[in-house]
Design an enzyme around this catalytic site. Structure first.
Site, PDB file in Angstrom:
ATOM      1  N   ASP A   1      38.611  40.157  26.855  1.00 47.32           N
ATOM      2  CA  ASP A   1      39.479  40.545  25.748  1.00 47.32           C
ATOM      3  C   ASP A   1      40.930  40.490  26.229  1.00 47.32           C
ATOM      4  OD1 ASP A   1      39.458  41.457  23.077  1.00 47.32           O
ATOM      5  OD2 ASP A   1      39.884  43.502  23.700  1.00 47.32           O
TER       6      ASP A   1
ATOM      7  N   TYR B   1      44.681  41.676  27.037  1.00 47.72           N
ATOM      8  CA  TYR B   1      45.316  42.982  27.243  1.00 47.72           C
ATOM      9  C   TYR B   1      45.931  43.429  25.917  1.00 47.72           C
ATOM     10  CZ  TYR B   1      45.138  41.926  32.292  1.00 47.72           C
ATOM     11  OH  TYR B   1      44.733  41.627  33.569  1.00 47.72           O
TER      12      TYR B   1
ATOM     13  N   PHE C   1      43.298  37.633  32.590  1.00 46.96           N
ATOM     14  CA  PHE C   1      43.757  38.403  33.753  1.00 46.96           C
ATOM     15  C   PHE C   1      45.253  38.279  34.035  1.00 46.96           C
ATOM     16  CE2 PHE C   1      39.216  37.702  34.500  1.00 46.96           C
ATOM     17  CZ  PHE C   1      38.786  39.003  34.704  1.00 46.96           C
TER      18      PHE C   1
ATOM     19  N   HIS D   1      32.758  42.574  38.600  1.00 45.04           N
ATOM     20  CA  HIS D   1      34.072  42.520  37.952  1.00 45.04           C
ATOM     21  C   HIS D   1      35.133  43.049  38.914  1.00 45.04           C
ATOM     22  CE1 HIS D   1      37.280  43.213  35.011  1.00 45.04           C
ATOM     23  NE2 HIS D   1      36.620  42.377  34.221  1.00 45.04           N
TER      24      HIS D   1
END
Length: 230
Positions: free
Chosen positions: A67, A69, A88, A197
């Site tokens: 998703d 930020y 990221f 993760h």
């Protein structure tokens, strides 16, 4: 109808997706969110940034996020969104998020590369690293708010088409959400590398050698390794 902010090569590659009912639904949901005066992130011109910075025929590595930020930072009197259309990644002015810090730590640990002082991963994207989020938009301050728009069907289709029409691509699947996408990828044509993760809430990403392994796999198949420095 092609999205106006998506480069021509990806428009052609994903051509048949744009006429499907689910993509019409994405557009309708997006316009409905606009009509409710939602602040939608990333900015419209950056929604397809991952594709636009990494041309179709240059893809060597795919890093899948979930998703965008959803935060915004006030910097020098201006509101700067974290989301920039790359998984990221954040703009240079924005503080580096915790997950990205762990990504940098693993690269530094395993490859000896100096950790950068910013979170902008544009350099990777231009070197063939497709930084793809499964969901392309979000309402400011509300994580996962656009998860039902239909974006995941679009990103799944992109992954499946890369798998079908490309060869020797490294797919990095971090965490349980990303690992569920493995069924979209042909393991006989491509390299699937999994790891926990990078979030500080998980354990095991640091020490996984995921970036070192990616480069080793590319070299093994006669492809140039990725320069992970920034």
């Amino acid at each position: 109808m092609y999205p106006k902010t998506l480069n021509e090569d990806w428009c052609e590659f994903l051509d048949e997706e744009f006429s499907k009912p689910y993509f019409t639904n994405i557009i309708q949901c997006y316009k409905h969110a606009q009509s409710k005066n939602q602040i939608i992130l990333p900015p419209r011109e950056l929604i397809f940034n991952a594709f636009n910075l990494t041309p179709v025929d240059t893809v060597k590595v795919v890093i899948l996020g979930q998703d965008p930020y959803h935060g915004v930072f006030m910097i020098n009197g201006s509101n700067i969104p974290q989301a920039m259309g790359l998984s990221f990644s954040v703009p240079k002015q924005v503080p580096i998020p915790p997950s990205l810090k762990n990504i940098y730590k693993e690269i530094s640990r395993s490859l000896g590369i100096i950790m950068p002082n910013h979170g902008d991963l544009t350099g990777w994207a231009k070197r063939g690293v497709l930084l793809l989020n499964a969901i392309f938009t979000v309402e400011q301050g509300k994580a996962g708010s656009h998860k039902d728009f239909g974006w995941q069907q679009f990103s799944d289709s992109a992954i499946a088409k890369i798998s079908k029409y490309h060869e020797c691509v490294v797919f990095m699947l971090w965490g349980n959400f990303a690992k569920k996408k493995a069924n979209l990828i042909d393991p006989y044509k491509h390299i699937l590398l999994t790891a926990p993760h990078p979030s500080p809430l998980a354990q095991g990403f640091i020490g996984s050698n995921i970036f070192k392994r990616a480069n080793e796999e590319l070299i093994k198949r006669g492809r140039e390794p990725i320069d992970w420095s920034l």
